[in-house]
Design a protein around this motif. Structure first.
Motif, PDB file in Angstrom:
ATOM      1  N   ILE A   1     134.987  97.568 -47.622  1.00 23.59           N
ATOM      2  CA  ILE A   1     133.553  97.296 -47.685  1.00 23.59           C
ATOM      3  C   ILE A   1     132.831  98.575 -48.090  1.00 23.59           C
ATOM      4  O   ILE A   1     132.966  99.611 -47.436  1.00 23.59           O
ATOM      5  N   ARG A   2     132.068  98.477 -49.160  1.00 22.90           N
ATOM      6  CA  ARG A   2     131.289  99.625 -49.608  1.00 22.90           C
ATOM      7  C   ARG A   2     129.918  99.571 -48.959  1.00 22.90           C
ATOM      8  O   ARG A   2     129.255  98.546 -48.980  1.00 22.90           O
ATOM      9  N   LYS A   3     129.493 100.685 -48.396  1.00 22.57           N
ATOM     10  CA  LYS A   3     128.205 100.717 -47.726  1.00 22.57           C
ATOM     11  C   LYS A   3     127.124 101.357 -48.583  1.00 22.57           C
ATOM     12  O   LYS A   3     125.976 101.415 -48.183  1.00 22.57           O
ATOM     13  N   ASP A   4     127.478 101.833 -49.761  1.00 23.32           N
ATOM     14  CA  ASP A   4     126.493 102.512 -50.609  1.00 23.32           C
ATOM     15  C   ASP A   4     125.913 101.592 -51.683  1.00 23.32           C
ATOM     16  O   ASP A   4     125.507 102.045 -52.734  1.00 23.32           O
ATOM     17  N   ARG A   5     125.858 100.314 -51.412  1.00 20.58           N
ATOM     18  CA  ARG A   5     125.310  99.370 -52.384  1.00 20.58           C
ATOM     19  C   ARG A   5     123.796  99.444 -52.379  1.00 20.58           C
ATOM     20  O   ARG A   5     123.166  99.565 -51.346  1.00 20.58           O
ATOM     21  N   LYS A   6     123.234  99.317 -53.560  1.00 27.33           N
ATOM     22  CA  LYS A   6     121.784  99.296 -53.691  1.00 27.33           C
ATOM     23  C   LYS A   6     121.362  97.882 -54.070  1.00 27.33           C
ATOM     24  O   LYS A   6     122.028  97.216 -54.839  1.00 27.33           O
ATOM     25  N   THR A   7     120.260  97.453 -53.529  1.00 25.54           N
ATOM     26  CA  THR A   7     119.805  96.102 -53.793  1.00 25.54           C
ATOM     27  C   THR A   7     118.708  96.111 -54.838  1.00 25.54           C
ATOM     28  O   THR A   7     117.881  97.020 -54.885  1.00 25.54           O
ATOM     29  N   ALA A   8     118.712  95.100 -55.667  1.00 23.74           N
ATOM     30  CA  ALA A   8     117.641  94.919 -56.648  1.00 23.74           C
ATOM     31  C   ALA A   8     116.701  93.868 -56.093  1.00 23.74           C
ATOM     32  O   ALA A   8     117.124  92.870 -55.530  1.00 23.74           O
ATOM     33  N   ARG A   9     115.427  94.100 -56.261  1.00 23.21           N
ATOM     34  CA  ARG A   9     114.446  93.179 -55.695  1.00 23.21           C
ATOM     35  C   ARG A   9     113.872  92.295 -56.787  1.00 23.21           C
ATOM     36  O   ARG A   9     113.582  92.746 -57.876  1.00 23.21           O
ATOM     37  N   LEU A  10     113.723  91.060 -56.443  1.00 21.76           N
ATOM     38  CA  LEU A  10     113.135  90.088 -57.341  1.00 21.76           C
ATOM     39  C   LEU A  10     111.819  89.638 -56.732  1.00 21.76           C
ATOM     40  O   LEU A  10     111.791  89.112 -55.634  1.00 21.76           O
ATOM     41  N   TYR A  11     110.755  89.901 -57.460  1.00 26.18           N
ATOM     42  CA  TYR A  11     109.445  89.571 -56.940  1.00 26.18           C
ATOM     43  C   TYR A  11     109.062  88.164 -57.369  1.00 26.18           C
ATOM     44  O   TYR A  11     109.105  87.826 -58.538  1.00 26.18           O
TER      45      TYR A  11
END
Length: 78
Positions: free
Chosen positions: A45-55
């Protein structure tokens, strides 16, 4: 008259085609082989994932800033 002859011809050729001898099929020798299945699961499990936001809304700040308009974009009447 033409339709009756067409129906008779179709049924005649259909029965002649189905009456053909189909016993000319050749047998094929098949071989069987065993299969080994090796499955390795990597559950890291990678903990350094970044999330992209959808408005979802039109008035969100990011969408407003990306779709800016200047004063010179307006059409002028001559």
């Amino acid at each position: 008259m033409k339709t009756i002859l067409t129906i008779i011809a179709v049924t005649f050729f259909g029965t002649m085609a189905s009456a053909q001898d189909i016993s000319k099929e050749t047998k094929v020798a098949t071989t069987t082989m065993g299969v080994e299945l090796k499955v390795e699961m990597n559950n890291t499990i990678r903990k350094d994932r970044k999330t992209a936001r959808l408005y979802k809304f039109k008035n969100s700040r990011i969408k407003k800033e990306l779709s800016f308009k200047t004063k010179r974009n307006n059409a002028k009447l001559a």
